[in-house]
Design an enzyme around this catalytic site. Structure first.
Site, short mmCIF file in Angstrom:
data_model
loop_
_atom_site.label_atom_id
_atom_site.label_comp_id
_atom_site.label_asym_id
_atom_site.label_seq_id
_atom_site.Cartn_x
_atom_site.Cartn_y
_atom_site.Cartn_z
CD GLU A 172 -30.38 -66.82 7.69
OE1 GLU A 172 -30.39 -66.65 8.92
OE2 GLU A 172 -30.91 -67.79 7.13
CG ASN A 194 -26.60 -66.61 11.04
OD1 ASN A 194 -26.63 -67.83 10.97
ND2 ASN A 194 -27.51 -65.84 10.49
CG HIS A 414 -40.31 -77.32 8.52
ND1 HIS A 414 -39.93 -77.22 9.83
CD2 HIS A 414 -39.42 -76.57 7.82
CE1 HIS A 414 -38.87 -76.43 9.93
NE2 HIS A 414 -38.54 -76.01 8.73
CG HIS A 415 -38.02 -82.61 5.36
ND1 HIS A 415 -37.81 -83.20 4.13
CD2 HIS A 415 -39.09 -83.22 5.90
CE1 HIS A 415 -38.72 -84.15 3.95
NE2 HIS A 415 -39.52 -84.18 5.00
CD GLU A 416 -33.78 -76.59 10.61
OE1 GLU A 416 -34.36 -75.59 10.15
OE2 GLU A 416 -32.57 -76.84 10.39
CG HIS A 484 -35.66 -71.31 4.63
ND1 HIS A 484 -36.12 -70.29 5.42
CD2 HIS A 484 -36.52 -71.39 3.59
CE1 HIS A 484 -37.22 -69.79 4.90
NE2 HIS A 484 -37.51 -70.44 3.78
CD GLU A 485 -31.79 -71.63 7.57
OE1 GLU A 485 -32.19 -72.78 7.35
OE2 GLU A 485 -32.53 -70.74 8.01
CD GLU A 503 -33.93 -67.99 5.38
OE1 GLU A 503 -33.03 -68.81 5.63
OE2 GLU A 503 -34.65 -67.51 6.26
CD GLU A 509 -35.32 -66.55 9.52
OE1 GLU A 509 -36.10 -67.47 9.76
OE2 GLU A 509 -34.13 -66.74 9.22
C1 NOJ Z 1 -34.72 -70.94 9.95
C2 NOJ Z 1 -35.67 -70.69 8.84
O1 NOJ Z 1 -35.29 -69.60 8.04
C3 NOJ Z 1 -37.03 -70.48 9.46
O2 NOJ Z 1 -37.96 -70.15 8.46
C4 NOJ Z 1 -37.43 -71.72 10.19
O3 NOJ Z 1 -38.65 -71.48 10.83
C5 NOJ Z 1 -36.40 -72.09 11.24
N1 NOJ Z 1 -35.11 -72.12 10.65
C6 NOJ Z 1 -36.68 -73.45 11.87
O4 NOJ Z 1 -36.54 -74.45 10.94
CA CA Z 2 -33.08 -68.55 7.98
#
Ligand code: NOJ
Ligand code: CA
Length: 714
Positions: A172, A194, A414-416, A484-485, A503, A509
């Site tokens: 990123e 980051n 959404h799975h963070e 993402h990530e 991503e 963002e």
């Molecule tokens: C980083 C992600 O790129 C973003 O899209 C997301 O909203 C946040 N993490 C929280 O999960």
């Molecule tokens: Ca991100």
């Protein structure tokens, strides 16, 4: 169709095979030469239209605790040459059919003192070279640990590079454009903050890397089919302008754990004297296996909105309560906690987005911050962080499910994981089953912060295996994934098209975290997008973020016309309209383009392209006669000149052109746009100015005479 020609000889008496092995692309323009040095070190070199692209470069591995390694003392015992020619139909993509044509040379090597065998397989396409190492089943090689892969890419000079810092944990970053010799001096400034980052060298850069030579060649270095192996970075020897592979290590410093039979990912070099060919290259996909999912009918493009930008800008929060400094699943009493009044994922707010999606024809609504655990979700190395199943008290899962269904809108899960990867794997089956039970067919996953198991890196072999495990398991449940990530893509979506986006780069963002360079989007298609689509989340109409959240003074470095063009130039089967509904309601005429723009393409034409400066692409939608054109422009205002000769002869179309107004500028006047409707046919030409950080978007729809009345011809 594969045709095979095998040349072999008894290796003890074989002298013919000691000479250089040459192989050319089907059109003859790309030529690769393989040669063993006197000490038995394998090397290759590459040329394009007679110009050197890669000078003689060494190949091999340093093997842990092995005095011989796999570096030298090799002899060629066999060579296999073959040709291949097929076309295949991707489940989604920039075109409905992809040509896969190459000439192949497999060199079978024997390491004399150890009697170990290694094959180097080269595929030469009209757009470049891919090669990988293979380790056949054999007596003298079973398990081994790669301490370093020693693949070189020796450049022919001090090229211009579009690079981001080498890092084991994040991509990123904004791109830096510089000479190779300047990387070292610019590195410190290029490493911006980051939540998880590990750089490794003053001259380390990431792939996919784009280079431009002084004599007009464009070169892309990357990898394809990254499976069960760490991600490759490149470290530059800036005296000799030679890159060497630099693999992401695990917690102990080891790079790759290998087994024979086994193979590495493909190392790729895309080359052309026309920048547009880099964008058109499908070599990375072609080096991946065909689709592994039998029935792909459940995989489809998704245009979506979401409860997201309001959290990213800081207007709302993911978490529900400010009562606790730390929370524990199953123990913290959320039911009796005080709501914080900023929580975004409330039933009421989600219904507002569902209404908005239904009204404007979007497929899906993403909701982040719906499940318990966000109070202390990052920065705490917390293992049992989320269960992916328990909603906050103000998010009524069933009510939202039924409401979305009644409106014909799909909810996006959404799975963070907050990088607690073991925790995610513990829950993966139940979390996917939970999605199916509640009608969710797509998940956005995320890996913010440092990895658990502690000390692991986002791009090490163990993590690469995890991301792949999550994709394949999702396919079992018929779930589409947008990670993402995670590690940057390497064409794996050919095999697993349920990986609809990643991503894995600096997305929109960052425009709310202080801003990105205005020309960022003129670089990404040459670099990050080479391996697969990006969930870039375009469509921001309010560039002054303090208007969304007075405490955030970020500025989105882009014009509205530029934001519209991104739906064409940043190809993805997953596209978000990322701004708040209220910002779209202020500009309904510009929003119309986002509603109209196609998502899946019959054909794509790369009309103009120069990395860092501009990209103009025309795409024909699958299943209709509609075309969409997008132009994104960097810092310098520019007039783009395009022809509409791609339209069907004899047909009349109406083109709606969304462009920067004369006085538009990404910094001072980003919302100044013009919309005009004109009649076009395949003889029409357009000369269109784009502002600094600007661009234009065009929808072109076939029309009959009555519809064109009163409209001017272009
Ligand atoms: C980083 C992600 O790129 C973003 O899209 C997301 O909203 C946040 N993490 C929280 O999960
Ligand atoms: Ca991100």
């Amino acid at each position: 169709m594969k045709q095979l020609l095998m040349l072999s000889c008894l290796w003890l008496s074989c002298t013919a095979l000691a000479v250089a092995q040459k192989i050319a692309s089907p059109n003859g323009e790309v030529q690769m030469q393989f040669e063993l040095l006197k000490d038995g070190t394998p090397t290759y070199s590459l040329s394009y239209k007679g110009k050197p692209v890669v000078k003689s470069s060494k190949l091999g591995f340093k093997i842990k605790d092995d005095e011989n390694s796999l570096l030298n003392d090799f002899e060629v015992i066999e060579r296999e040459e073959s040709t291949f020619d097929e076309s295949w139909e991707p489940v989604w993509g920039e075109e409905s059919e992809i040509q896969n044509t190459y000439n192949e040379l497999a060199v079978v090597l024997n390491q004399k003192p150890t009697s170990r065998e290694m094959i180097i397989r080269f595929r030469v396409f009209n757009d470049g070279l891919g090669f990988r190492y293979e380790f056949p089943q054999q007596e003298n090689l079973g398990h081994f640990i790669v301490e370093d892969e020693k693949t070189q890419f020796a450049m022919t000079g001090d090229h211009t590079a579009f690079w981001i810092p080498g890092d084991y944990d994040t991509q990123e970053y904004d791109y830096t454009e510089s000479k190779l010799s300047e990387i070292r001096g610019l590195m410190a400034n290029s490493i911006t903050d980051n939540l998880s980052q590990t750089s490794f060298s003053d001259t380390g850069v990431q792939t996919s890397l784009l280079l431009r030579t002084d004599d007009g060649l464009y070169i892309n270095l990357h990898e394809a089919a990254l499976l069960d192996y760490p991600a490759m970075h490149l470290d530059l020897d800036d005296e000799n302008m030679t890159f060497e592979s630099w693999l992401t290590p695990d917690v102990t410093g080891n790079k790759a754990y290998m087994i024979a039979p086994g193979k590495t990912p493909w190392r790729t070099i895309i080359v052309s004297d026309d920048a547009r060919d880099i964008l058109a290259s499908r070599m990375t996909y072609n080096l991946n296996d065909p689709v592994a999912i039998d029935d792909t009918s459940w995989i489809r493009p998704v245009k979506y909105v979401g409860v997201w930008w309001e959290m990213i800008t800081g207007k709302s929060s993911w978490h529900y309560t400010n009562d606790f400094p730390a929370v524990k699943l199953g123990e913290t009493d959320f039911e009796n906690a005080t709501p914080n009044d900023t929580h975004g994922a409330t039933t009421r707010n989600v219904k507002r987005y569902i209404d908005f999606a239904a009204k404007h024809g979007f497929d899906g609504v993403l909701v982040e911050g719906w499940n318990i655990g966000w109070e202390d979700w990052f920065g705490n190395s917390k293992d049992y962080v989320f269960d992916f199943m328990t909603p906050y008290p103000d998010f009524d899962l069933e009510e939202i499910r039924d409401y979305a269904k009644s409106k014909g809108v799909e909810m996006i899960m959404h799975h963070e994981t907050s990088s607690s990867v073991r925790n995610y794997e513990r829950h993966l089956d139940s979390a996917y089953q939970f999605m199916k039970d509640h009608g969710y067919n797509a998940v956005k996953s995320g890996y913010v912060g440092d990895i658990l198991p502690r000390g692991e890196n986002h791009y090490s072999q163990w993590l690469v295996d995890h991301y792949q495990y999550a994709i394949e398991k999702a396919a079992d449940y018929e779930i589409m994934v947008n990670a993402h990530e995670a590690v940057r893509p390497t064409g794996i979506a050919r095999t697993w098209p349920n990986l609809i986006a990643n991503e894995s780069a600096r997305g929109t963002e960052y425009q709310a975290f202080g801003g990105s360079k205005p020309n960022h989007v003129t670089v990404l298609p040459f670099t990050r997008l080479i391996g697969g689509p990006m969930d870039y989340t375009p469509g921001i109409f309010e560039m002054d973020i303090s208007k969304v959240n007075p405490e955030n003074d970020s500025w989105v470095n882009s014009t509205i016309a530029n934001q519209l063009a991104l739906y064409v130039t940043m190809y993805s089967p997953l596209q978000m309209a990322a701004d708040l509904p209220e910002n779209y309601e202020r500009f309904p005429d510009a929003f119309q383009f986002i509603k109209d723009v196609g998502m899946d393409w019959q054909k794509s034409l790369y009309l103009e392209a120069e990395p860092g400066d501009y990209i103009t692409i025309a795409r024909k939608e699958k299943g209709t006669n509609d075309w969409f054109v997008g132009n994104v422009n960097g810092e310098t205002p520019r007039t783009s000149k395009i022809k509409f000769d791609f339209l069907d002869a004899g047909k009349t179309y109406i083109a709606t052109i969304y462009s920067d107004a004369k006085n538009a500028h990404y910094k001072d006047n980003p919302q100044a746009y013009e919309i005009k409707k004109v009649v076009v046919n395949n003889k029409s030409k357009l000369s269109q100015r784009s502002a600094a950080g600007g661009g234009y978007a065009i929808s072109i729809m076939e029309a009959d005479k009555s519809e064109t009345r009163g409209l001017r011809k272009l």
